[in-house]
Design a protein around this motif. Structure first.
Motif, short mmCIF file in Angstrom:
data_model
loop_
_atom_site.label_atom_id
_atom_site.label_comp_id
_atom_site.label_asym_id
_atom_site.label_seq_id
_atom_site.Cartn_x
_atom_site.Cartn_y
_atom_site.Cartn_z
N LYS A 78 -10.61 -5.04 -5.88
CA LYS A 78 -10.53 -3.61 -6.16
C LYS A 78 -9.06 -3.24 -6.36
CE LYS A 78 -12.98 0.56 -4.65
NZ LYS A 78 -13.85 1.13 -3.58
N ILE A 79 -8.78 -2.60 -7.49
CA ILE A 79 -7.43 -2.12 -7.78
C ILE A 79 -7.39 -0.62 -7.48
CG2 ILE A 79 -5.58 -1.97 -9.47
CD1 ILE A 79 -6.44 -4.82 -8.87
N TYR A 80 -6.54 -0.23 -6.53
CA TYR A 80 -6.41 1.17 -6.14
C TYR A 80 -5.20 1.80 -6.83
CZ TYR A 80 -9.80 0.53 -2.35
OH TYR A 80 -10.94 0.28 -1.62
N PHE A 81 -5.40 2.98 -7.39
CA PHE A 81 -4.33 3.76 -7.98
C PHE A 81 -4.12 4.98 -7.09
CE2 PHE A 81 -6.42 1.37 -11.27
CZ PHE A 81 -5.41 0.89 -12.08
N LEU A 82 -3.01 5.02 -6.37
CA LEU A 82 -2.74 6.09 -5.43
C LEU A 82 -1.66 7.01 -6.00
CD1 LEU A 82 -2.54 4.10 -2.07
CD2 LEU A 82 -4.56 5.05 -3.18
N LEU A 83 -1.97 8.29 -6.08
CA LEU A 83 -0.98 9.28 -6.49
C LEU A 83 -0.54 10.03 -5.25
CD1 LEU A 83 0.54 10.58 -8.87
CD2 LEU A 83 -1.26 12.33 -8.92
N LEU A 84 0.69 9.76 -4.81
CA LEU A 84 1.24 10.43 -3.64
C LEU A 84 1.95 11.70 -4.09
CD1 LEU A 84 0.79 7.45 -2.70
CD2 LEU A 84 2.77 7.75 -1.21
N SER A 85 1.58 12.82 -3.48
CA SER A 85 2.27 14.08 -3.73
C SER A 85 3.32 14.26 -2.64
CB SER A 85 1.28 15.25 -3.71
OG SER A 85 0.36 15.15 -4.77
N HIS A 86 4.59 14.36 -3.05
CA HIS A 86 5.70 14.41 -2.11
C HIS A 86 6.35 15.79 -2.08
CE1 HIS A 86 5.80 10.23 -0.99
NE2 HIS A 86 5.94 9.82 -2.23
#
Length: 301
Positions: A238-246
């Motif tokens: 499984k390839i996870y794409f994480l968008l972190l809001s900083h």
């Protein structure tokens, strides 16, 4: 879930070096549904062989929305204090105060930003130029980001692979970070600290300068080996794409840290001051939030 940022922050503690040392250093990276962790130490001089100096009589007080939610003696034998009973949600304001037995006091405050949705669209194997003037096959992924209009937003795209398999009737999983090609224009919008010394990889950090308040299609290229289907039956990749809001504070901190590390071996570059938001000391207290999507490859059944 342990903070995504704490694991990469251990080496940051080495940066808190000064000519004399002795200033309190406070770190905390705070997200909903993550284990709340705090680091407290003292900075060391450039001549010290230690990464940081422990605080043996430290105290931490945590405020959420102007109310105390935790107060404890910092465990001097640990780099990070884990506080599983302290929880935060999007929109919470956070203030952390720290003190030692000599009367030194520091504090840092932040807010938890909202998660911004990300969704995976088309994925295609394409040919790209490589560094040797040849061609290489990569997995091109289009990611859609719905950027809010009301505020300036700061992001970091983190991609990792998780492989799970059944061994002796027990499910075992392992994960690793994926290094991806950052060719999308958002990764090349730099302010003055980066433009002085050319292109720098800011580890997936970017802002919404090019698409403020709009839906944006961001493209990244992954090594083609991530498209292979697991050979062993019952195995899942499984390839996870994480968008972190900083926060803006983390964005400024991380970029200045990367530039400083880049310039260590370049004597013509003046020392870069690493951003910090700790009153009376060094370090960073910053909130973040996470949205994700994934791509699944299943082995032959």
């Amino acid at each position: 879930m342990i903070s995504l940022l704490v694991l990469s922050c251990e080496k940051d503690l080495e940066i808190e070096m000064e000519e004399k040392g002795g200033r309190l250093v406070l770190y905390s990276f705070i997200a909903p549904d993550s284990l709340f962790q705090v680091h407290l130490s003292k900075s060391v001089s450039h001549f010290s062989v230690d990464d940081f100096e422990r605080v043996y009589d430290g105290n931490i007080t945590v405020y959420k929305n102007n109310h105390i939610v935790d107060d404890f003696i910092f465990p001097f034998d640990d780099a990070w204090a884990n506080r599983p009973d302290v929880n935060f949600v999007s929109g919470d304001s956070v203030l952390i105060e720290a003190a030692d037995g000599l009367g030194k006091r520091v504090s840092g405050k932040t807010a938890i930003p909202p998660a911004v949705p990300i969704s995976l669209g088309d994925t295609t194997i394409v040919l790209r130029n490589d560094k040797n003037n040849g061609m290489k096959r990569v997995l091109n992924c289009k990611l859609s980001i719905s950027d809010p209009l009301e505020i300036k937003n700061y992001y970091q795209l983190v991609i990792f692979e998780k492989i799970c398999r059944i061994e002796n009737e027990v499910l075992e999983c392992e994960q690793r970070k994926v290094n991806y090609d950052k060719t999308d224009p958002v990764f090349f919008v730099q302010d003055k600290e980066g433009s002085l010394i050319g292109e720098i990889d800011f580890d997936g950090c970017f802002s919404d300068t090019l698409f403020n308040g709009k839906k944006y299609s961001l493209e990244v290229d992954l090594p083609v080996e991530y498209t292979s289907v697991p050979e062993k039956p019952g195995t899942t990749r499984k390839i996870y794409f994480l968008l972190l809001s900083h926060t803006r504070g983390f964005y400024d901190y991380y970029r200045s840290k990367v530039v400083a590390e880049y310039g260590y071996d370049l004597p013509i570059i003046d020392p870069i001051r690493i951003y910090n938001n700790i009153n009376g000391g060094l370090g960073l207290v910053s909130g973040y939030n996470v949205a994700s999507d994934s791509l699944v490859f299943e082995g032959v059944q």
